[in-house]
Design a protein around this motif. Structure first.
Motif, PDB file in Angstrom:
ATOM      1  N   SER A   1       0.859  -1.186   0.000  1.00  0.00           N
ATOM      2  CA  SER A   1       0.000   0.000   0.000  1.00  0.00           C
ATOM      3  C   SER A   1       0.896   1.237   0.000  1.00  0.00           C
ATOM      4  CB  SER A   1      -0.902   0.006   1.231  1.00  0.00           C
ATOM      5  OG  SER A   1      -0.146   0.320   2.383  1.00  0.00           O
ATOM      6  N   VAL A   2       0.360   2.345  -0.531  1.00  0.00           N
ATOM      7  CA  VAL A   2       1.179   3.558  -0.600  1.00  0.00           C
ATOM      8  C   VAL A   2       1.513   4.067   0.803  1.00  0.00           C
ATOM      9  CG1 VAL A   2       0.437   4.216  -2.921  1.00  0.00           C
ATOM     10  CG2 VAL A   2      -0.842   5.080  -0.948  1.00  0.00           C
ATOM     11  N   GLY A   3       0.578   3.849   1.751  1.00  0.00           N
ATOM     12  CA  GLY A   3       0.856   4.247   3.138  1.00  0.00           C
ATOM     13  C   GLY A   3       2.071   3.514   3.713  1.00  0.00           C
TER      14      GLY A   3
ATOM     15  N   GLN B   1       4.515   2.289   2.066  1.00  0.00           N
ATOM     16  CA  GLN B   1       5.753   2.713   1.400  1.00  0.00           C
ATOM     17  C   GLN B   1       6.259   4.040   1.947  1.00  0.00           C
ATOM     18  OE1 GLN B   1       6.032   1.777  -2.897  1.00  0.00           O
ATOM     19  NE2 GLN B   1       4.003   0.880  -2.670  1.00  0.00           N
ATOM     20  N   ILE B   2       5.338   4.944   2.275  1.00  0.00           N
ATOM     21  CA  ILE B   2       5.786   6.217   2.860  1.00  0.00           C
ATOM     22  C   ILE B   2       6.243   5.979   4.306  1.00  0.00           C
ATOM     23  CG2 ILE B   2       5.137   8.598   3.414  1.00  0.00           C
ATOM     24  CD1 ILE B   2       2.985   8.335   1.202  1.00  0.00           C
ATOM     25  N   ALA B   3       5.492   5.132   5.016  1.00  0.00           N
ATOM     26  CA  ALA B   3       5.824   4.841   6.416  1.00  0.00           C
ATOM     27  C   ALA B   3       7.230   4.244   6.538  1.00  0.00           C
ATOM     28  CB  ALA B   3       4.786   3.877   7.010  1.00  0.00           C
ATOM     29  N   GLU B   4       7.623   3.486   5.509  1.00  0.00           N
ATOM     30  CA  GLU B   4       8.944   2.862   5.533  1.00  0.00           C
ATOM     31  C   GLU B   4      10.064   3.907   5.651  1.00  0.00           C
ATOM     32  OE1 GLU B   4      10.689  -0.923   3.191  1.00  0.00           O
ATOM     33  OE2 GLU B   4      10.587   0.905   2.000  1.00  0.00           O
ATOM     34  N   ALA B   5       9.876   5.042   4.942  1.00  0.00           N
ATOM     35  CA  ALA B   5      10.878   6.116   5.023  1.00  0.00           C
ATOM     36  C   ALA B   5      11.010   6.599   6.475  1.00  0.00           C
ATOM     37  CB  ALA B   5      10.487   7.275   4.115  1.00  0.00           C
ATOM     38  N   PHE B   6       9.886   6.736   7.171  1.00  0.00           N
ATOM     39  CA  PHE B   6       9.921   7.195   8.574  1.00  0.00           C
ATOM     40  C   PHE B   6      10.545   6.139   9.482  1.00  0.00           C
ATOM     41  CE2 PHE B   6       6.234   9.821   7.112  1.00  0.00           C
ATOM     42  CZ  PHE B   6       6.823  11.055   7.335  1.00  0.00           C
ATOM     43  N   ARG B   7      10.291   4.853   9.162  1.00  0.00           N
ATOM     44  CA  ARG B   7      10.844   3.788  10.007  1.00  0.00           C
ATOM     45  C   ARG B   7      12.352   3.677   9.829  1.00  0.00           C
ATOM     46  NH1 ARG B   7       6.785   0.110   8.427  1.00  0.00           N
ATOM     47  NH2 ARG B   7       8.421  -1.290   7.720  1.00  0.00           N
ATOM     48  N   ILE B   8      12.792   3.738   8.550  1.00  0.00           N
ATOM     49  CA  ILE B   8      14.224   3.565   8.288  1.00  0.00           C
ATOM     50  C   ILE B   8      15.031   4.768   8.749  1.00  0.00           C
ATOM     51  CG2 ILE B   8      15.970   3.373   6.461  1.00  0.00           C
ATOM     52  CD1 ILE B   8      13.968   1.726   4.889  1.00  0.00           C
ATOM     53  N   HIS B   9      14.608   5.967   8.309  1.00  0.00           N
ATOM     54  CA  HIS B   9      15.455   7.132   8.544  1.00  0.00           C
ATOM     55  C   HIS B   9      15.214   7.769   9.902  1.00  0.00           C
ATOM     56  CE1 HIS B   9      17.107   6.860   4.600  1.00  0.00           C
ATOM     57  NE2 HIS B   9      15.931   7.006   4.018  1.00  0.00           N
ATOM     58  N   GLN B  10      13.981   7.697  10.425  1.00  0.00           N
ATOM     59  CA  GLN B  10      13.719   8.367  11.702  1.00  0.00           C
ATOM     60  C   GLN B  10      13.443   7.370  12.816  1.00  0.00           C
ATOM     61  OE1 GLN B  10      10.849  11.485  10.956  1.00  0.00           O
ATOM     62  NE2 GLN B  10      12.238  12.500   9.524  1.00  0.00           N
ATOM     63  N   LYS B  11      13.573   6.068  12.493  1.00  0.00           N
ATOM     64  CA  LYS B  11      13.432   4.992  13.480  1.00  0.00           C
ATOM     65  C   LYS B  11      12.108   5.077  14.253  1.00  0.00           C
ATOM     66  CE  LYS B  11      17.981   3.937  12.890  1.00  0.00           C
ATOM     67  NZ  LYS B  11      18.049   4.205  11.437  1.00  0.00           N
ATOM     68  N   LEU B  12      11.047   5.522  13.551  1.00  0.00           N
ATOM     69  CA  LEU B  12       9.756   5.622  14.242  1.00  0.00           C
ATOM     70  C   LEU B  12       9.124   4.240  14.359  1.00  0.00           C
ATOM     71  CD1 LEU B  12       8.015   8.780  12.729  1.00  0.00           C
ATOM     72  CD2 LEU B  12       9.409   8.601  14.782  1.00  0.00           C
TER      73      LEU B  12
ATOM     74  N   LYS C   1      -8.045   6.477   4.006  1.00  0.00           N
ATOM     75  CA  LYS C   1      -8.511   5.410   3.131  1.00  0.00           C
ATOM     76  C   LYS C   1      -7.499   5.156   2.012  1.00  0.00           C
ATOM     77  CE  LYS C   1     -12.016   5.153  -0.165  1.00  0.00           C
ATOM     78  NZ  LYS C   1     -12.593   6.297  -0.849  1.00  0.00           N
ATOM     79  N   ARG C   2      -7.002   6.240   1.415  1.00  0.00           N
ATOM     80  CA  ARG C   2      -6.048   6.123   0.306  1.00  0.00           C
ATOM     81  C   ARG C   2      -4.752   5.430   0.729  1.00  0.00           C
ATOM     82  NH1 ARG C   2      -8.141   6.497  -4.693  1.00  0.00           N
ATOM     83  NH2 ARG C   2      -9.433   8.336  -4.918  1.00  0.00           N
ATOM     84  N   ALA C   3      -4.326   5.671   1.956  1.00  0.00           N
ATOM     85  CA  ALA C   3      -3.061   5.093   2.439  1.00  0.00           C
ATOM     86  C   ALA C   3      -3.073   3.574   2.341  1.00  0.00           C
ATOM     87  CB  ALA C   3      -2.806   5.534   3.876  1.00  0.00           C
ATOM     88  N   LYS C   4      -4.274   2.972   2.446  1.00  0.00           N
ATOM     89  CA  LYS C   4      -4.372   1.506   2.423  1.00  0.00           C
ATOM     90  C   LYS C   4      -4.406   0.951   1.012  1.00  0.00           C
ATOM     91  CE  LYS C   4      -6.863   1.499   6.777  1.00  0.00           C
ATOM     92  NZ  LYS C   4      -8.213   1.934   7.182  1.00  0.00           N
TER      93      LYS C   4
ATOM     94  N   PRO D   1      -0.611   1.209  -5.395  1.00  0.00           N
ATOM     95  CA  PRO D   1      -0.401   2.232  -6.424  1.00  0.00           C
ATOM     96  C   PRO D   1      -1.354   2.139  -7.616  1.00  0.00           C
ATOM     97  CG  PRO D   1       1.718   1.416  -5.668  1.00  0.00           C
ATOM     98  CD  PRO D   1       0.666   0.603  -4.964  1.00  0.00           C
ATOM     99  N   HIS D   2      -1.657   0.890  -8.074  1.00  0.00           N
ATOM    100  CA  HIS D   2      -2.488   0.767  -9.282  1.00  0.00           C
ATOM    101  C   HIS D   2      -3.919   1.228  -9.058  1.00  0.00           C
ATOM    102  CE1 HIS D   2      -4.778  -2.812  -8.026  1.00  0.00           C
ATOM    103  NE2 HIS D   2      -3.683  -3.086  -7.332  1.00  0.00           N
ATOM    104  N   GLU D   3      -4.315   1.399  -7.789  1.00  0.00           N
ATOM    105  CA  GLU D   3      -5.680   1.867  -7.513  1.00  0.00           C
ATOM    106  C   GLU D   3      -5.796   3.392  -7.597  1.00  0.00           C
ATOM    107  OE1 GLU D   3      -7.710  -0.631  -4.268  1.00  0.00           O
ATOM    108  OE2 GLU D   3      -5.565  -0.892  -3.850  1.00  0.00           O
ATOM    109  N   LEU D   4      -4.659   4.058  -7.829  1.00  0.00           N
ATOM    110  CA  LEU D   4      -4.667   5.518  -7.877  1.00  0.00           C
ATOM    111  C   LEU D   4      -4.441   6.014  -9.307  1.00  0.00           C
ATOM    112  CD1 LEU D   4      -2.327   6.232  -4.815  1.00  0.00           C
ATOM    113  CD2 LEU D   4      -4.814   6.064  -4.822  1.00  0.00           C
ATOM    114  N   SER D   5      -4.905   7.256  -9.579  1.00  0.00           N
ATOM    115  CA  SER D   5      -4.675   7.855 -10.901  1.00  0.00           C
ATOM    116  C   SER D   5      -3.214   8.300 -11.005  1.00  0.00           C
ATOM    117  CB  SER D   5      -5.572   9.080 -11.071  1.00  0.00           C
ATOM    118  OG  SER D   5      -5.145  10.103 -10.177  1.00  0.00           O
ATOM    119  N   GLY D   6      -2.774   8.629 -12.242  1.00  0.00           N
ATOM    120  CA  GLY D   6      -1.395   9.096 -12.470  1.00  0.00           C
ATOM    121  C   GLY D   6      -1.031  10.309 -11.614  1.00  0.00           C
ATOM    122  N   GLY D   7      -1.949  11.265 -11.549  1.00  0.00           N
ATOM    123  CA  GLY D   7      -1.702  12.474 -10.763  1.00  0.00           C
ATOM    124  C   GLY D   7      -1.576  12.162  -9.285  1.00  0.00           C
TER     125      GLY D   7
END
Ligand SMILES: Nc1ncnc2c1ncn2[C@@H]1O[C@H](COP(=O)(O)OP(=O)(O)O)[C@@H](O)[C@H]1O
Ligand SMILES: [Mg+2]
Length: 346
Positions: free
Chosen positions: A114-116, A118-129, A152-155, A158-164
């Motif tokens: 899920s896109v959520g 993938q973003i959360a991973e950045a916080f876990r790796i770099h900020q150890k949250l 809702k979107r976070a769950k 990627p293919h469920e979202l539009s290009g924008g």
């Protein structure tokens, strides 16, 4: 925005990135110099194949070796040469201090998470949250980049979202750790015009809020005029003109820059009036003798066809063209330049 007193955070010096295939050497980036100051937007503009992406991948140290290799130069980020950084050091830097967004988000998003996450991973790796907090921060980032119902979107995948929407997710991911430098490589090229304008606005707003420096890579002079403070124009692996955005549009010096400006659609110009630059970008493994632009240049003389011009430096302005040297004896490009600025002023 005045950038003259700001601290330089990135300094690229004599960068050369070459590709080796059999006996051929492809000089994709061949002696590039520029710097980026805190909070500013530097544009790198040029037609496809001019070496823009290879420049940005070199800064991120993402050039696959072989076939590629950074053969010379320095990439100083806050005074530290990234070319002497370890792979582990670079991993800690990427997505944290320096982030990159690409033209096609599907190539950089993982299709099965899920896109959520993938973003959360950045916080876990770099900020150890911890997991839960990282997720909440990811949802906040999605809200910040203007995604409706972010919980809702976070769950969604990627293919469920539009290009924008996917490009907004990429921006959320890139900015999650508040990088000091964001490299945006054709971030809106794949999007339609309305969405493109929204994404550029979003980037500008976030950049102002976070004080991020941006390298905006594009082949589109319209995007340059909307977003950049200073601009480097690239052709065949070299910078041919480097100046602030107002001078570039009001007084373009290099015949290549003048050609790029003539091919921008303006509100009052018909598409038929647009003049693409005649000819094509030469293949980097078979560059013409002398100035690489000479075969397409309306002003080229024998000098241009035999000797390569240096980058002439006049204060903060640089141009690589014989026309501005004492050795020039051909016609001046001033009239053409005047036409271009007239067309753009309208
Ligand atoms: N993996 C590679 N192998 C050989 N040549 C490459 C490779 N990647 C890029 N190049 C060469 O580098 C040149 C510059 O590419 P690139 O930086 O992608 O251009 P731009 O982003 O300005 O369109 C291209 O013309 C291409 O020939
Ligand atoms: Mg590219």
């Amino acid at each position: 925005m005045g950038t003259e007193h700001k601290e330089t955070i990135l300094e690229v010096k004599n960068l050369k990135t070459h590709f080796f295939s059999g006996k051929k050497v492809i000089k994709a980036v061949d002696g590039v110099d520029f710097d980026v100051k805190r909070g500013e937007t530097l544009g790198i503009v040029g037609e496809s194949g001019s070496g823009k992406s290879i420049t940005s991948l070199s800064i991120m140290r993402l050039i696959a070796e072989p076939p590629g290799k950074i053969v010379d130069g320095e990439i100083n980020f806050k005074g530290k040469n990234l070319l002497s950084e370890t792979e582990e050091g670079m991993r800690q830097m990427r997505g944290n201090k320096i982030s990159m967004i690409f033209q096609e988000p599907m190539t950089s998003l993982n299709p099965v998470y899920s896109v959520g996450e993938q973003i959360a991973e950045a916080f876990r790796i770099h900020q150890k949250l911890p997991k839960k907090e990282a997720w909440q921060r990811a949802v906040e980032m999605l809200r910040l980049v203007g995604i409706p119902s972010p919980e809702k979107r976070a769950k969604q995948e990627p293919h469920e979202l539009s290009g924008g929407m996917r490009q907004r997710v990429m921006i959320a991911m890139a900015l999650a750790c508040k990088p000091e430098l964001l490299i945006a490589d054709e971030p809106t090229t794949a999007l339609d015009v309305t969405i493109q304008a929204q994404i550029l606005d979003l980037l500008k707003n976030l950049q102002e809020q976070l004080g991020t420096a941006v390298i905006m890579i594009t082949h589109d002079m319209g995007v340059v005029s909307e977003t950049c403070d200073r601009v480097a124009v690239m052709y065949c692996g070299k910078i041919v003109e480097h100046t602030d955005v107002d001078s570039l549009f009001e007084n373009p010096k290099h015949p290549y820059t003048q050609g790029l400006l003539r091919s921008i659609p303006a509100v009052d110009r018909d598409v038929e009036e647009l003049e693409a630059i005649p000819g094509t970008v030469p293949s980097p493994d078979n560059l013409p003798k002398g100035c690489s632009f000479a075969p397409r240049c309306p002003f080229a003389t024998d000098l241009c066809r035999t000797e390569e011009p240096d980058l002439l430096i006049d204060n903060d302005d640089k141009v690589r063209c014989w026309m501005y040297s004492e050795r020039w004896n051909g016609p001046a490009a001033k009239e053409v330049a005047a036409d271009v600025s007239h067309a753009n002023a309208n």
